[in-house]
Write an enzyme that holds these catalytic residues in place. Structure first.
Site, short mmCIF file in Angstrom:
data_model
loop_
_atom_site.label_atom_id
_atom_site.label_comp_id
_atom_site.label_asym_id
_atom_site.label_seq_id
_atom_site.Cartn_x
_atom_site.Cartn_y
_atom_site.Cartn_z
N GLY A 61 38.95 41.03 37.26
CA GLY A 61 40.27 40.55 36.83
C GLY A 61 40.29 39.73 35.57
O GLY A 61 41.30 39.69 34.85
N GLU A 63 38.85 32.60 34.72
CA GLU A 63 39.42 33.36 35.83
C GLU A 63 40.83 33.84 35.52
O GLU A 63 41.52 33.27 34.69
CB GLU A 63 39.46 32.49 37.10
CG GLU A 63 38.43 32.87 38.15
CD GLU A 63 38.69 34.23 38.81
OE1 GLU A 63 39.22 35.15 38.16
OE2 GLU A 63 38.34 34.36 39.98
N ASP A 64 41.21 34.90 36.22
CA ASP A 64 42.57 35.40 36.08
C ASP A 64 43.54 34.60 36.93
O ASP A 64 44.59 34.18 36.47
CB ASP A 64 42.63 36.89 36.46
CG ASP A 64 41.91 37.20 37.79
OD1 ASP A 64 41.33 36.28 38.39
OD2 ASP A 64 41.94 38.37 38.21
N ASP A 72 44.13 31.66 43.93
CA ASP A 72 45.06 31.83 45.04
C ASP A 72 44.72 30.76 46.09
O ASP A 72 45.16 29.63 45.98
CB ASP A 72 44.89 33.27 45.56
CG ASP A 72 45.90 33.67 46.60
OD1 ASP A 72 47.03 33.18 46.55
OD2 ASP A 72 45.57 34.50 47.47
N LYS A 111 48.34 29.72 42.01
CA LYS A 111 49.41 29.65 43.02
C LYS A 111 49.21 28.37 43.83
O LYS A 111 48.51 28.38 44.85
CB LYS A 111 49.33 30.85 43.98
CG LYS A 111 49.53 32.21 43.32
CD LYS A 111 49.40 33.30 44.38
CE LYS A 111 49.50 34.68 43.80
NZ LYS A 111 49.19 35.73 44.78
N PHE A 150 52.76 38.35 45.30
CA PHE A 150 51.63 39.14 44.81
C PHE A 150 51.96 39.67 43.42
O PHE A 150 52.95 40.35 43.21
CB PHE A 150 51.32 40.30 45.76
CG PHE A 150 50.01 40.95 45.46
CD1 PHE A 150 48.83 40.39 45.92
CD2 PHE A 150 49.95 42.09 44.68
CE1 PHE A 150 47.60 40.97 45.60
CE2 PHE A 150 48.73 42.68 44.37
CZ PHE A 150 47.55 42.10 44.83
N VAL A 151 51.10 39.35 42.47
CA VAL A 151 51.37 39.74 41.08
C VAL A 151 50.30 40.70 40.57
O VAL A 151 49.16 40.72 41.06
CB VAL A 151 51.47 38.52 40.14
CG1 VAL A 151 52.68 37.66 40.48
CG2 VAL A 151 50.20 37.67 40.19
N ASP A 177 45.02 43.50 39.66
CA ASP A 177 45.29 44.84 40.18
C ASP A 177 45.92 44.82 41.55
O ASP A 177 45.86 43.83 42.28
CB ASP A 177 43.97 45.62 40.29
CG ASP A 177 43.11 45.11 41.44
OD1 ASP A 177 42.84 43.90 41.49
OD2 ASP A 177 42.73 45.93 42.31
N ARG A 196 46.08 46.97 36.20
CA ARG A 196 45.32 45.97 35.44
C ARG A 196 45.69 45.98 33.96
O ARG A 196 45.63 44.95 33.29
CB ARG A 196 43.82 46.25 35.54
CG ARG A 196 43.19 45.90 36.87
CD ARG A 196 41.66 45.86 36.72
NE ARG A 196 40.97 45.99 37.99
CZ ARG A 196 40.70 44.98 38.81
NH1 ARG A 196 41.07 43.76 38.50
NH2 ARG A 196 40.07 45.19 39.95
P1 IMP Z 1 41.02 33.08 46.24
O1 IMP Z 1 41.47 32.05 45.23
O2 IMP Z 1 39.63 32.87 46.76
O3 IMP Z 1 42.02 33.22 47.35
O4 IMP Z 1 40.97 34.54 45.61
C1 IMP Z 1 41.28 34.79 44.33
C2 IMP Z 1 41.11 36.27 44.06
O5 IMP Z 1 42.02 37.05 44.84
C3 IMP Z 1 41.47 36.54 42.62
O6 IMP Z 1 40.34 36.46 41.79
C4 IMP Z 1 42.08 37.92 42.68
O7 IMP Z 1 41.07 38.88 42.54
C5 IMP Z 1 42.69 38.02 44.05
N1 IMP Z 1 44.15 37.71 44.02
C6 IMP Z 1 44.76 36.61 44.51
N2 IMP Z 1 46.09 36.66 44.32
C7 IMP Z 1 46.32 37.84 43.69
C8 IMP Z 1 47.54 38.48 43.21
O8 IMP Z 1 48.68 37.97 43.30
N3 IMP Z 1 47.38 39.68 42.62
C9 IMP Z 1 46.17 40.28 42.46
N4 IMP Z 1 45.02 39.73 42.89
C10 IMP Z 1 45.10 38.52 43.51
MG MG Z 2 39.42 37.49 40.22
#
Ligand code: IMP
Ligand code: MG
Length: 186
Positions: free
Chosen positions: A49, A104-105, A108, A136, A157-158, A164, A170
């Site tokens: 991402g 990072e992209d 979450d 988020k 969800f974006v 993706d 993407r």
């Molecule tokens: P977390 O912060 O460990 O929950 O996970 C983050 C990862 O989940 C990110 O690097 C993304 O790959 C994926 N992710 C979380 N939210 C989204 C979203 O809204 N769209 C697409 N991928 C997401």
């Molecule tokens: Mg990621």
């Protein structure tokens, strides 16, 4: 691709390509100021991402931006992040004594990044900071200290700008909320 190429797949565009570009330049100036003494940080992108933000951020930075990549995945079948992370591709660079900036992209739950930051610190990095284009805040399960945030967004969800859904979207230029009918029935 542009939002208009995607028919009704998108509920709405959240952050436009132009807005991303403006914010990225602001973040680059902050990063340059914070690392203005000594060796520039090693940028560590999280595949897949972070490819877009890494490409744009690195070109915006006015120092030699060395880049390396990691690929990680959460253990378990659940689509939700478990916080237990497996390294699929590790760094090629020795980071002991280096300043590391994770790129990072999106953050979450924060579980992946919390784990990754700790992992890189345990290798003896001099410092580990995080830069993310999107966050988020209402989805946070753990506190992660994030030095640079592009935009705080709602929990929808974006997709786009590297993000993706099932490996699609993407290459959308903007960040957009995916229409629920696209993943209805899953
Ligand atoms: P977390 O912060 O460990 O929950 O996970 C983050 C990862 O989940 C990110 O690097 C993304 O790959 C994926 N992710 C979380 N939210 C989204 C979203 O809204 N769209 C697409 N991928 C997401
Ligand atoms: Mg990621």
């Amino acid at each position: 691709m542009d939002a208009k190429d995607l028919g009704d797949d998108l509920a709405k565009v959240l952050v436009t390509e132009a807005e991303l570009r403006v914010r990225l330049a602001e973040m680059a100036r902050e990063i340059e100021a914070d690392y203005d003494s000594g060796e520039p940080p090693l940028l560590v992108g999280v595949l897949r991402g972070a490819v877009m933000v890494m490409a744009d951020l690195a070109r915006e930075l006015r120092f030699h931006a060395e880049m390396d990549w990691m690929a990680v995945s959460s253990y378990g079948a659940s689509t939700k992040s478990s916080g237990v992370v497996r390294i699929l591709k590790d760094l090629d660079t020795e980071i002991a004594g280096r300043d590391v900036l994770i790129v990072e992209d999106i953050i979450d739950s924060g579980l992946t990044l919390a784990w990754l930051k700790e992992n890189l610190e345990s290798r003896g990095a001099r410092s580990v900071r995080i830069c993310t284009m999107l966050r988020k805040p209402e989805a946070a399960k753990v506190e992660v200290d994030v030095a640079y945030v592009g935009f705080d967004i709602p929990v929808d969800f974006v997709v786009g700008y590297g993000l993706d859904y099932a490996e699609r979207y993407r290459n959308l230029r903007d960040v957009a909320v995916l229409a629920t009918h696209v993943y209805a029935g899953e």
